[in-house]
Scaffold this active site. Structure first.
Site, PDB file in Angstrom:
ATOM      1  CG  ASP A  49      34.944  54.499  51.001  1.00 41.05           C
ATOM      2  OD1 ASP A  49      35.054  55.667  51.204  1.00 41.05           O
ATOM      3  OD2 ASP A  49      34.014  54.250  49.952  1.00 41.05           O
ATOM      4  CE1 TYR A  54      28.677  53.232  46.783  1.00 38.09           C
ATOM      5  CE2 TYR A  54      30.039  52.438  48.681  1.00 38.09           C
ATOM      6  CZ  TYR A  54      29.829  53.562  47.477  1.00 38.09           C
ATOM      7  OH  TYR A  54      30.798  54.202  47.086  1.00 38.09           O
ATOM      8  CE  LYS A  79      32.077  57.139  49.644  1.00 35.44           C
ATOM      9  NZ  LYS A  79      31.832  55.649  49.460  1.00 35.44           N
ATOM     10  CG  HIS A 112      27.954  59.338  47.131  1.00 34.27           C
ATOM     11  ND1 HIS A 112      27.500  58.401  47.610  1.00 34.27           N
ATOM     12  CD2 HIS A 112      29.247  58.785  46.288  1.00 34.27           C
ATOM     13  CE1 HIS A 112      28.115  57.137  47.029  1.00 34.27           C
ATOM     14  NE2 HIS A 112      29.161  57.518  46.224  1.00 34.27           N
TER      15      HIS A 112
HETATM   16  P1  NDP Z   1      38.255  48.784  42.218  1.00 34.64           P
HETATM   17  O1  NDP Z   1      39.334  49.725  41.319  1.00 34.64           O
HETATM   18  O2  NDP Z   1      38.533  48.724  43.756  1.00 34.64           O
HETATM   19  O3  NDP Z   1      37.972  47.332  41.469  1.00 34.64           O
HETATM   20  C1  NDP Z   1      37.329  46.447  41.981  1.00 34.64           C
HETATM   21  C2  NDP Z   1      37.449  45.410  40.852  1.00 34.64           C
HETATM   22  O4  NDP Z   1      38.721  45.033  40.861  1.00 34.64           O
HETATM   23  C3  NDP Z   1      36.413  44.108  41.408  1.00 34.64           C
HETATM   24  O5  NDP Z   1      35.917  43.662  40.254  1.00 34.64           O
HETATM   25  C4  NDP Z   1      37.276  43.162  41.936  1.00 34.64           C
HETATM   26  O6  NDP Z   1      37.083  41.824  41.832  1.00 34.64           O
HETATM   27  C5  NDP Z   1      38.699  43.472  41.176  1.00 34.64           C
HETATM   28  N1  NDP Z   1      39.948  43.041  42.151  1.00 34.64           N
HETATM   29  C6  NDP Z   1      40.204  43.518  43.310  1.00 34.64           C
HETATM   30  N2  NDP Z   1      41.198  43.142  43.812  1.00 34.64           N
HETATM   31  C7  NDP Z   1      41.865  42.560  42.768  1.00 34.64           C
HETATM   32  C8  NDP Z   1      43.336  42.124  42.736  1.00 34.64           C
HETATM   33  N3  NDP Z   1      44.082  41.769  43.526  1.00 34.64           N
HETATM   34  N4  NDP Z   1      43.388  41.241  41.293  1.00 34.64           N
HETATM   35  C9  NDP Z   1      42.518  41.248  40.409  1.00 34.64           C
HETATM   36  N5  NDP Z   1      41.260  42.079  40.519  1.00 34.64           N
HETATM   37  C10 NDP Z   1      40.942  42.709  41.835  1.00 34.64           C
HETATM   38  O7  NDP Z   1      36.704  49.607  42.238  1.00 34.64           O
HETATM   39  P2  NDP Z   1      35.891  50.029  43.208  1.00 34.64           P
HETATM   40  O8  NDP Z   1      34.684  50.728  42.450  1.00 34.64           O
HETATM   41  O9  NDP Z   1      35.313  49.079  43.947  1.00 34.64           O
HETATM   42  O10 NDP Z   1      36.424  51.068  44.070  1.00 34.64           O
HETATM   43  C11 NDP Z   1      36.899  50.741  45.399  1.00 34.64           C
HETATM   44  C12 NDP Z   1      36.044  51.565  46.412  1.00 34.64           C
HETATM   45  O11 NDP Z   1      35.967  52.971  45.948  1.00 34.64           O
HETATM   46  C13 NDP Z   1      34.447  51.282  46.172  1.00 34.64           C
HETATM   47  O12 NDP Z   1      34.170  49.955  46.866  1.00 34.64           O
HETATM   48  C14 NDP Z   1      33.783  52.013  47.031  1.00 34.64           C
HETATM   49  O13 NDP Z   1      33.962  52.363  48.352  1.00 34.64           O
HETATM   50  C15 NDP Z   1      34.577  53.499  46.734  1.00 34.64           C
HETATM   51  N6  NDP Z   1      33.970  53.902  45.294  1.00 34.64           N
HETATM   52  C16 NDP Z   1      33.309  55.353  45.433  1.00 34.64           C
HETATM   53  C17 NDP Z   1      32.835  56.015  44.501  1.00 34.64           C
HETATM   54  C18 NDP Z   1      32.281  57.275  44.675  1.00 34.64           C
HETATM   55  O14 NDP Z   1      31.574  57.840  43.902  1.00 34.64           O
HETATM   56  N7  NDP Z   1      32.729  58.145  45.784  1.00 34.64           N
HETATM   57  C19 NDP Z   1      32.376  55.419  43.008  1.00 34.64           C
HETATM   58  C20 NDP Z   1      33.116  53.997  42.940  1.00 34.64           C
HETATM   59  C21 NDP Z   1      33.643  53.541  44.119  1.00 34.64           C
HETATM   60  P3  NDP Z   1      36.828  40.804  42.750  1.00 34.64           P
HETATM   61  O15 NDP Z   1      35.608  41.492  43.644  1.00 34.64           O
HETATM   62  O16 NDP Z   1      36.112  39.741  42.012  1.00 34.64           O
HETATM   63  O17 NDP Z   1      38.152  40.419  43.550  1.00 34.64           O
END
Ligand code: NDP
Length: 279
Positions: A49, A54, A79, A112
């Site tokens: 995704d 991005y 998006k 988006h």
């Molecule tokens: P997430 O809820 O996926 O959280 C990501 C955070 O969690 C990062 O800080 C990561 O740190 C941490 N993390 C990941 N895995 C673990 C684990 N196993 N244990 C502990 N911490 C963990 O947030 P996102 O905002 O990234 O959401 C996921 C996806 O959704 C995005 O990447 C994007 O593709 C989409 N998205 C879409 C939006 C929209 O408006 N349509 C808005 C926001 C997101 P680290 O990297 O250090 O592991």
């Protein structure tokens, strides 16, 4: 390397299938994206995704090209950004995204945000229909749409979005939108599935108790909660170990009681922007 268990798939309202667990790349540094997406593909993810905004579609594309994985085994989402919702712009935007991704088509193209101050999301949706008809996107959907906005595009077009991608995690379970979406054949994609690390989700006793009971991590329990709820989910991580951890969720099942205790964590707590405020 042993063959990873593939993620289960859901069938969208247009007949295409989508892996229910994918990998998100919001805030993945463009310079690191190829390496990180390569890690995810090696772990077994087949659904990525991304989004034009991005700034990392090229890195996603390079990882896809280098992987040698057949195109039809991958599911790639990107998006349309808010300032490109005018139909002529939307057509240019998908062409630019496809060029950056090195693809002939994306599996899923999303508006988006509704960007209500622009007031043209219905026109954008009609352009999305044309983009699908042109074969540049297999499926089309929306993100961050509220129920009245979903109603408006359903009434004003010939296509029901296949998904609505919205902020959703245990403290913000979005029951109203989910219920409306499912009643209309729209799958829910949960963004910020781990709460973006912005609250103590992974330390809440209901989550850690389930993790202990199954010998899994708190993050695995939360991902499992999404999957058993029926959400499509794509947690982001920059860390190879956590990328693998987040995909290792197909060998256990939360009980009905565990699901209910995590369901009860809903407090209407949004961690990111309200869709009315992103224009
Ligand atoms: P997430 O809820 O996926 O959280 C990501 C955070 O969690 C990062 O800080 C990561 O740190 C941490 N993390 C990941 N895995 C673990 C684990 N196993 N244990 C502990 N911490 C963990 O947030 P996102 O905002 O990234 O959401 C996921 C996806 O959704 C995005 O990447 C994007 O593709 C989409 N998205 C879409 C939006 C929209 O408006 N349509 C808005 C926001 C997101 P680290 O990297 O250090 O592991």
């Amino acid at each position: 390397m042993s063959t990873p268990t593939p993620a289960p798939t859901l069938t969208l309202n247009d007949g295409f299938t989508i892996p229910q667990l994918g990998f998100g790349v919001f805030k993945v540094d463009p310079a690191e994206t190829e390496r990180i997406v390569t890690d995810a593909l090696e772990v077994g993810y087949r659904h990525i995704d991304t989004a034009a905004i991005y700034g990392n579609e090229e890195g996603v594309g390079r990882a896809i090209a280098a992987s040698g994985i057949p195109r039809d085994e991958l599911f790639i989402t990107t998006k349309l950004w808010n300032d490109r919702q005018a139909p002529a712009e939307a057509h240019k935007a998908i062409d630019e995204s496809l060029a950056k991704l090195g693809l002939d088509y994306v599996d899923l193209y999303l508006i988006h945000w509704p960007a209500p101050k622009n007031g043209i999301y219905l026109e954008a949706w009609l352009a999305m229909e044309e983009i699908k008809a042109a074969g540049k996107a297999r499926s089309i959907g929306v993100s961050n749409f509220l129920v009245p906005q979903l109603e408006e595009i359903i009434a004003g077009s010939n296509t029901v979005p296949v998904v609505n991608q919205i902020e959703l995690h245990p403290a913000f379970a979005q029951r109203e939108i989910s219920t409306f979406a499912r009643a209309n054949g729209i799958e829910i994609e949960a963004w910020g599935p781990l709460g973006q690390g912005k609250y103590e989700l992974l330390e809440l006793p209901d989550v850690t108790a389930a993790a202990e009971a199954h010998g899994k991590t708190a993050a695995q329990v939360v991902i499992r909660w999404h999957l058993q709820t029926g959400n499509i989910v794509f947690p982001k991580s920059n860390n190879r170990g956590r990328i693998a951890e987040n995909f290792d969720v197909f060998d256990f099942e939360l009980t009905a009681d565990e699901m209910a205790s995590i369901d009860a964590l809903d407090s209407g707590k949004r961690v990111a922007s309200h869709p009315d405020d992103v224009n």
